[in-house]
Design a protein around this motif. Structure first.
Motif, PDB file in Angstrom:
ATOM      1  N   ILE A  15       0.840  -1.201   0.000  1.00  0.00           N
ATOM      2  CA  ILE A  15       0.000   0.000   0.000  1.00  0.00           C
ATOM      3  C   ILE A  15       0.874   1.248   0.000  1.00  0.00           C
ATOM      4  N   GLN A  22       2.305   7.533  -6.335  1.00  0.00           N
ATOM      5  CA  GLN A  22       1.378   8.604  -6.694  1.00  0.00           C
ATOM      6  C   GLN A  22       1.895   9.965  -6.233  1.00  0.00           C
ATOM      7  N   PRO A  35      -7.675   9.871   1.234  1.00  0.00           N
ATOM      8  CA  PRO A  35      -8.960   9.344   1.691  1.00  0.00           C
ATOM      9  C   PRO A  35      -8.865   8.935   3.162  1.00  0.00           C
ATOM     10  N   MET A  39     -12.061   4.514   4.163  1.00  0.00           N
ATOM     11  CA  MET A  39     -12.086   4.461   2.706  1.00  0.00           C
ATOM     12  C   MET A  39     -10.894   3.679   2.162  1.00  0.00           C
ATOM     13  N   LEU A  40      -9.721   3.886   2.778  1.00  0.00           N
ATOM     14  CA  LEU A  40      -8.532   3.144   2.351  1.00  0.00           C
ATOM     15  C   LEU A  40      -8.670   1.666   2.699  1.00  0.00           C
ATOM     16  N   GLU A  42     -11.425   0.021   2.702  1.00  0.00           N
ATOM     17  CA  GLU A  42     -12.314  -0.551   1.687  1.00  0.00           C
ATOM     18  C   GLU A  42     -11.608  -0.679   0.341  1.00  0.00           C
ATOM     19  N   GLN A  43     -10.821   0.342  -0.001  1.00  0.00           N
ATOM     20  CA  GLN A  43     -10.127   0.329  -1.294  1.00  0.00           C
ATOM     21  C   GLN A  43      -9.147  -0.831  -1.396  1.00  0.00           C
ATOM     22  N   PHE A  44      -8.373  -1.043  -0.309  1.00  0.00           N
ATOM     23  CA  PHE A  44      -7.336  -2.072  -0.355  1.00  0.00           C
ATOM     24  C   PHE A  44      -7.762  -3.398   0.293  1.00  0.00           C
ATOM     25  N   ARG A  45      -8.970  -3.395   0.877  1.00  0.00           N
ATOM     26  CA  ARG A  45      -9.512  -4.595   1.512  1.00  0.00           C
ATOM     27  C   ARG A  45      -8.563  -5.142   2.589  1.00  0.00           C
ATOM     28  N   VAL A  51      -3.539  -0.218   7.210  1.00  0.00           N
ATOM     29  CA  VAL A  51      -3.526   1.120   6.613  1.00  0.00           C
ATOM     30  C   VAL A  51      -2.635   2.052   7.426  1.00  0.00           C
TER      31      VAL A  51
END
Length: 254
Positions: A15, A22, A35, A39-40, A42-45, A51
């Motif tokens: 991650i 980026q 985010p 949200m992170l 959820e994005q990266f599961r 995170v």
């Protein structure tokens, strides 16, 4: 049968790598808010702790900063491009070092810190470039170059003793105009340089000098500077933090 390969890094390292790219390439600009943790997640599961580990890595690299009650923001900028060729021409005695003058053009403060001046038996590849045997010696001038008081480059530069002896290069002090100017005065102006750039795991010396975060590689440039008749007059090992800087080369195509 197609080959398969698995990325064995931990989830937080993966991650961090994606977010770092980026940031360094400008997709996440300075001041941009990341985010939220949910949200992170959820994005990266992944779990929240994963995170947080990724964000801590990037904060230690000075790329992110947390603002209590607000969120996490991009602190660092895109990677700064440095063009080696602009630093090679000798500087006039009354002019500042090119490292300093080029930094001023970018609105930055450039400075140098001289760490060591000594006669040493240089590393193998330096001896090869100078044509020295295993016991051959050369002059080492070691310094840290800084931008806005942040260590940017660890420079270990070696010079043939038959050029350096009896000159200001042997003294532990800055040389007026820099070594290119002094070598030019001695009749050995720099005419050409050859760079070999690699990505390396830093030594302890490099980690301390460049104040590197854990597990951060460096860009290592092995540079040979030639004067007239392709005579090597300087060989340098230049280490830069890989996440902060990139090299820019502009080459004419004939």
């Amino acid at each position: 049968m197609a080959r398969t390969f698995e990325d064995k890094r931990s989830a937080h390292q993966k991650i961090a790598a994606g977010l770092r790219r980026q940031i360094t390439r400008g997709d996440l600009a300075p001041g941009a808010q990341l985010p939220s943790t949910p949200m992170l997640m959820e994005q990266f599961r992944v779990a929240g702790t994963t995170v947080q580990k990724a964000l801590v890595m990037l904060k230690e690299e000075d790329l992110l900063v947390g603002q209590p009650g607000k969120g996490v923001y991009v602190k660092g900028s895109t990677q700064q491009a440095i063009s080696p060729a602009v630093y090679m021409p000798p500087t006039a005695p009354e002019e500042p070092y090119r490292w300093i003058s080029e930094a001023e053009k970018r609105g930055q403060h450039g400075s140098l810190k001289l760490l060591e001046v000594a006669v040493v038996t240089p590393p193998h590849e330096v001896r090869q470039a100078f044509g020295l045997d295993e016991k051959g010696q050369a002059l080492l001038r070691k310094q840290v170059l800084l931008l806005d008081d942040e260590p940017t480059e660890l420079a270990r530069s070696y010079y043939p003793l038959n050029l350096a002896e009896g000159t200001a290069m042997m003294e532990r002090r800055r040389i007026r105009g820099g070594t290119p100017a002094l070598l030019s005065e001695l009749g050995f102006p720099p005419r050409e340089f050859v760079d070999e750039v690699s990505s390396e795991i830093p030594t302890e010396d490099e980690v301390v000098a460049l104040e590197l975060p854990k597990d951060m590689p460096i860009m290592l440039t092995f540079r040979v500077v030639y004067s007239d008749g392709e005579r090597p007059i300087e060989v340098s090992l230049l280490a830069k933090a890989a996440h902060r800087y990139r090299m820019r080369y502009r080459l004419a195509v004939s």
